[in-house]
Design an enzyme around this catalytic site. Sequence first.
Site, PDB file in Angstrom:
ATOM      1  N   HIS A 101       0.860  -1.195   0.000  1.00  0.00           N
ATOM      2  CA  HIS A 101       0.000   0.000   0.000  1.00  0.00           C
ATOM      3  C   HIS A 101       0.890   1.237   0.000  1.00  0.00           C
ATOM      4  O   HIS A 101       1.914   1.286   0.670  1.00  0.00           O
ATOM      5  CB  HIS A 101      -0.891  -0.046   1.245  1.00  0.00           C
ATOM      6  CG  HIS A 101      -1.863   1.083   1.371  1.00  0.00           C
ATOM      7  ND1 HIS A 101      -1.496   2.346   1.787  1.00  0.00           N
ATOM      8  CD2 HIS A 101      -3.200   1.126   1.160  1.00  0.00           C
ATOM      9  CE1 HIS A 101      -2.571   3.126   1.814  1.00  0.00           C
ATOM     10  NE2 HIS A 101      -3.612   2.413   1.445  1.00  0.00           N
ATOM     11  N   ASP A 159      -9.755  14.070  -4.340  1.00  0.00           N
ATOM     12  CA  ASP A 159      -9.263  12.777  -4.794  1.00  0.00           C
ATOM     13  C   ASP A 159      -9.173  12.751  -6.324  1.00  0.00           C
ATOM     14  O   ASP A 159      -8.118  12.511  -6.909  1.00  0.00           O
ATOM     15  CB  ASP A 159     -10.224  11.723  -4.251  1.00  0.00           C
ATOM     16  CG  ASP A 159     -10.118  10.349  -4.883  1.00  0.00           C
ATOM     17  OD1 ASP A 159      -9.351  10.160  -5.823  1.00  0.00           O
ATOM     18  OD2 ASP A 159     -10.831   9.445  -4.411  1.00  0.00           O
ATOM     19  N   LYS A 214      -6.126  -0.446  -8.274  1.00  0.00           N
ATOM     20  CA  LYS A 214      -7.011   0.528  -7.646  1.00  0.00           C
ATOM     21  C   LYS A 214      -7.048   1.802  -8.495  1.00  0.00           C
ATOM     22  O   LYS A 214      -6.223   2.017  -9.378  1.00  0.00           O
ATOM     23  CB  LYS A 214      -6.545   0.856  -6.228  1.00  0.00           C
ATOM     24  CG  LYS A 214      -6.656  -0.323  -5.256  1.00  0.00           C
ATOM     25  CD  LYS A 214      -8.107  -0.709  -5.033  1.00  0.00           C
ATOM     26  CE  LYS A 214      -8.233  -1.825  -4.009  1.00  0.00           C
ATOM     27  NZ  LYS A 214      -9.650  -2.191  -3.768  1.00  0.00           N
ATOM     28  N   ASP A 260      -5.735   8.407  -7.183  1.00  0.00           N
ATOM     29  CA  ASP A 260      -6.226   9.225  -6.062  1.00  0.00           C
ATOM     30  C   ASP A 260      -5.196  10.324  -5.809  1.00  0.00           C
ATOM     31  O   ASP A 260      -4.005  10.049  -5.672  1.00  0.00           O
ATOM     32  CB  ASP A 260      -6.400   8.353  -4.815  1.00  0.00           C
ATOM     33  CG  ASP A 260      -7.032   9.097  -3.636  1.00  0.00           C
ATOM     34  OD1 ASP A 260      -6.855  10.332  -3.535  1.00  0.00           O
ATOM     35  OD2 ASP A 260      -7.678   8.448  -2.802  1.00  0.00           O
ATOM     36  N   HIS A 272      -7.066  15.820   1.359  1.00  0.00           N
ATOM     37  CA  HIS A 272      -6.547  15.790  -0.007  1.00  0.00           C
ATOM     38  C   HIS A 272      -5.860  17.095  -0.379  1.00  0.00           C
ATOM     39  O   HIS A 272      -4.906  17.105  -1.158  1.00  0.00           O
ATOM     40  CB  HIS A 272      -7.676  15.463  -0.991  1.00  0.00           C
ATOM     41  CG  HIS A 272      -8.029  14.016  -1.028  1.00  0.00           C
ATOM     42  ND1 HIS A 272      -9.011  13.468  -0.232  1.00  0.00           N
ATOM     43  CD2 HIS A 272      -7.493  12.988  -1.737  1.00  0.00           C
ATOM     44  CE1 HIS A 272      -9.087  12.168  -0.464  1.00  0.00           C
ATOM     45  NE2 HIS A 272      -8.174  11.840  -1.373  1.00  0.00           N
ATOM     46  N   ARG A 314      -2.714   1.178  -4.516  1.00  0.00           N
ATOM     47  CA  ARG A 314      -2.473  -0.259  -4.553  1.00  0.00           C
ATOM     48  C   ARG A 314      -2.689  -0.762  -5.975  1.00  0.00           C
ATOM     49  O   ARG A 314      -3.290  -0.081  -6.801  1.00  0.00           O
ATOM     50  CB  ARG A 314      -3.441  -0.996  -3.600  1.00  0.00           C
ATOM     51  CG  ARG A 314      -3.181  -0.784  -2.135  1.00  0.00           C
ATOM     52  CD  ARG A 314      -4.222  -1.496  -1.285  1.00  0.00           C
ATOM     53  NE  ARG A 314      -5.497  -0.780  -1.282  1.00  0.00           N
ATOM     54  CZ  ARG A 314      -6.666  -1.320  -0.913  1.00  0.00           C
ATOM     55  NH1 ARG A 314      -6.723  -2.592  -0.555  1.00  0.00           N
ATOM     56  NH2 ARG A 314      -7.772  -0.603  -0.922  1.00  0.00           N
ATOM     57  N   CYS A 331      -4.328  12.015  -3.271  1.00  0.00           N
ATOM     58  CA  CYS A 331      -3.505  12.008  -2.055  1.00  0.00           C
ATOM     59  C   CYS A 331      -2.208  11.241  -2.245  1.00  0.00           C
ATOM     60  O   CYS A 331      -1.200  11.525  -1.591  1.00  0.00           O
ATOM     61  CB  CYS A 331      -4.283  11.450  -0.865  1.00  0.00           C
ATOM     62  SG  CYS A 331      -4.592   9.674  -0.911  1.00  0.00           S
ATOM     63  N   TYR A 332      -2.206  10.263  -3.188  1.00  0.00           N
ATOM     64  CA  TYR A 332      -0.990   9.482  -3.420  1.00  0.00           C
ATOM     65  C   TYR A 332       0.053  10.268  -4.208  1.00  0.00           C
ATOM     66  O   TYR A 332       1.163   9.768  -4.419  1.00  0.00           O
ATOM     67  CB  TYR A 332      -1.331   8.159  -4.104  1.00  0.00           C
ATOM     68  CG  TYR A 332      -2.114   7.251  -3.188  1.00  0.00           C
ATOM     69  CD1 TYR A 332      -1.507   6.660  -2.084  1.00  0.00           C
ATOM     70  CD2 TYR A 332      -3.475   7.038  -3.389  1.00  0.00           C
ATOM     71  CE1 TYR A 332      -2.224   5.863  -1.221  1.00  0.00           C
ATOM     72  CE2 TYR A 332      -4.202   6.235  -2.521  1.00  0.00           C
ATOM     73  CZ  TYR A 332      -3.580   5.653  -1.440  1.00  0.00           C
ATOM     74  OH  TYR A 332      -4.295   4.878  -0.575  1.00  0.00           O
ATOM     75  N   ASP A 362     -11.576  18.284   0.240  1.00  0.00           N
ATOM     76  CA  ASP A 362     -11.441  18.140   1.692  1.00  0.00           C
ATOM     77  C   ASP A 362     -10.030  18.547   2.093  1.00  0.00           C
ATOM     78  O   ASP A 362      -9.150  18.688   1.253  1.00  0.00           O
ATOM     79  CB  ASP A 362     -11.775  16.713   2.161  1.00  0.00           C
ATOM     80  CG  ASP A 362     -10.893  15.653   1.516  1.00  0.00           C
ATOM     81  OD1 ASP A 362      -9.681  15.634   1.811  1.00  0.00           O
ATOM     82  OD2 ASP A 362     -11.405  14.843   0.725  1.00  0.00           O
TER      83      ASP A 362
END
Length: 444
Positions: free
Chosen positions: A217, A373, A262, A265, A383, A259, A267-268, A380
């Site tokens: 992850h 995201d 997936k 996103d 993020h 991951r 945030c990654y 938010d």
Amino acid sequence: MEELPSITVSQREQFLVENDVFGMYSYFDTSDIATQKFIVEIHRDKQLDYLMNGLRQLGPSFSSLDANRPWVCYWIIHSIALLGESVDDDLENNAIDFLGRCQGSDGGYGGGPGQLPHLATSYAAVNTLVTLGGEKAFSSINREQMACFLRRMKDTNGGFRMHNMGEIDVRACYTAISIASILNIVDDELTRGLGDYILSCQTYEGGIGGEPGSEAHGGYTYCGLATMILINEVDRLNLDSLMNWIVHRQGVEMGFQGRTNKLVDGCYTFWQAAPCVLLQRFFSSQDLAPHGSSHMSQGTDEDHEEHAHDEDDLEDSDEDDSDEDSDEDSGNGHQIHHTSTYIDRRIQPIFDSLGLQRYVLLCSQVADGGFRDKLRKPRDFYHTCYCLSGLSVAQHAWSKDEDTPPLTRDILGGYANHLEPVHLLHNVVMDRYNEAIEFFHRAA
């Protein structure tokens, strides 16, 4: 007649995301220059309004985050610092006072006043106080009691528990060691067996899971890698396999997924890009080739300049394009000369840094402030924090160290979008980190 196989739910969701992202890219590419400039710009006033309003007052919908209030402080205050701004004296004093009431009498910080001390909220509280800076913020942290709290969270298997009788995972290991490193309270008791525990969490894919046997992850990979660097045991990991796993998490959208299989996103942008830069700088310092990224084209500064040429028309610059010896943005006071010494301080990123910035600015940024995201998702503070943090990492990805400033062509949108550099192991702005380290080394 044989029926065609139906697509899976995951395949359908991936198709919808790609359709949204490529639709946005197509709109951007076919827009006039003025529209492109507006879309790709970090709208600082809107971002700061969103952040400052959140720091002053949150609505009732945030009640679900009652046990995460130090995190909300960190997400907002760190985002403000990344934009090169700071809060006023009243907000600073209120934040210090609030976090002081979250600090337990036996060490550590809870999610709110009177709540159980927890390693995650302790990390958020310490990083917030480091970001605020100054003696009042630093001295509000009880280092001696924090050291006692960290020792109580230490488990016999080498890892750490998140809280009393809580779960043991890589997140706890990272937050404990990050706190101890900044506060200058690392000792043999805290690091004993820790490398063995992190090593047991590296998976067959190459990434790191939350605990032994769990799936690799992005968040846990960052935590595990940063921990191993902080305790000087990073060479025990299978770094080629780790590198290979991370670079394959950047997908066709140019953002990162957390991951395998997936969705992308925002945030990654930080959780995956930061390990990329940490690894490329480690390999560079050891004069090793990053074999794990061999599937990627290993370009040069010249290739990067060509890649960035698509954005050249977005820049209002007085540069002489025929002058290959400098990279200048006179409006921001930045001028970098391409001496041999400076070129030696640049390094080829192992991921597409401009592509990543493109995803975040076009698909994650919200026009009224904040980041999200992906398209169709709400903004938010979480993020916003990690999209801005990841943007900073991507902007500085060509630098061998945090002291080397990026060139204009490294930053999508030019120096008007420049963000403060972060310390990759703690995710706090560099100048605040340096101030804190100096203070806590004197306090030892």
